[in-house]
Design a protein around this motif. Structure first.
Motif, mmCIF file in Angstrom:
data_model
loop_
_atom_site.group_PDB
_atom_site.id
_atom_site.type_symbol
_atom_site.label_atom_id
_atom_site.label_comp_id
_atom_site.label_asym_id
_atom_site.label_seq_id
_atom_site.Cartn_x
_atom_site.Cartn_y
_atom_site.Cartn_z
ATOM 1 N N CYS A 35 40.487 36.862 33.654
ATOM 2 C CA CYS A 35 40.299 36.355 35.006
ATOM 3 C C CYS A 35 40.019 34.854 34.944
ATOM 4 C CB CYS A 35 39.160 37.096 35.716
ATOM 5 S SG CYS A 35 37.529 36.550 35.203
ATOM 6 N N ASP A 37 37.440 33.267 35.544
ATOM 7 C CA ASP A 37 36.134 32.950 34.980
ATOM 8 C C ASP A 37 36.095 33.144 33.471
ATOM 9 O OD1 ASP A 37 35.076 32.179 37.323
ATOM 10 O OD2 ASP A 37 33.739 33.883 37.594
ATOM 11 N N HIS A 39 36.583 35.968 31.799
ATOM 12 C CA HIS A 39 36.206 37.298 31.316
ATOM 13 C C HIS A 39 37.433 37.972 30.717
ATOM 14 C CE1 HIS A 39 33.145 37.012 34.792
ATOM 15 N NE2 HIS A 39 32.559 36.667 33.669
ATOM 16 N N CYS A 57 39.154 42.048 37.755
ATOM 17 C CA CYS A 57 38.065 41.940 36.785
ATOM 18 C C CYS A 57 36.889 42.793 37.244
ATOM 19 C CB CYS A 57 37.637 40.484 36.657
ATOM 20 S SG CYS A 57 36.226 40.250 35.578
ATOM 21 N N ARG A 59 33.922 42.573 36.327
ATOM 22 C CA ARG A 59 32.674 41.812 36.344
ATOM 23 C C ARG A 59 32.552 40.917 37.562
ATOM 24 N NH1 ARG A 59 31.868 39.669 30.264
ATOM 25 N NH2 ARG A 59 33.921 40.509 29.832
ATOM 26 N N CYS A 60 33.646 40.249 37.932
ATOM 27 C CA CYS A 60 33.532 39.324 39.062
ATOM 28 C C CYS A 60 34.484 39.675 40.201
ATOM 29 C CB CYS A 60 33.757 37.888 38.606
ATOM 30 S SG CYS A 60 35.422 37.587 38.014
HETATM 31 ZN ZN LIG Z 1 35.814 37.997 35.784
#
Ligand SMILES: [Zn+2]
Length: 114
Positions: A35, A37, A39, A57, A59-60
């Motif tokens: 992603c 970011d 990740h 993603c 996570r985000c």
């Molecule tokens: Zn992410």
């Protein structure tokens, strides 16, 4: 058993063990999505399935792509906008004044004030 129709709670981990699967597992491969970011999210796909172009993603929540150096653009930098904000995007102040004048004129006509 009328009360038996309610959704039954099943605690995670409380169920019976799954029977051991027999035979060879389907061949899989790991595909990593990146992603914006940075990740890295490896997922397992069936070996013969084409990987999707993007994978959100976990996570985000941003979309991830297969190219680490060139992840897809983050989706929706503004997660929430009011209705008024959207209207202001489409219409200028002048538009608003014109629409208001038009609406007032129509209202006056209906009331026989014109
Ligand atoms: Zn992410």
């Amino acid at each position: 058993m009328a009360s038996g129709n309610a959704i039954r709670g099943v605690r995670i981990g409380s169920g019976p063990m799954r029977p051991v699967e027999r035979g060879e597992p389907a061949p899989r491969r790991s595909v990593t999505y990146w992603c914006a970011d940075g990740h890295a999210n490896p997922i397992l796909l069936a070996a013969d399935a084409p990987p999707p172009a993007t994978w959100d993603c976990p996570r985000c929540g941003q979309p991830g792509g297969l190219d680490a150096a060139n992840p897809p653009d983050p989706a929706r930098p503004e997660p929430y906008k009011s209705h008024l904000a959207y209207v202001k995007e489409r219409r200028s102040e002048a538009d608003g004044a014109a629409i208001l004048a038009e609406a007032l004129a129509a209202l006056r006509r209906r009331r026989g004030e014109d």
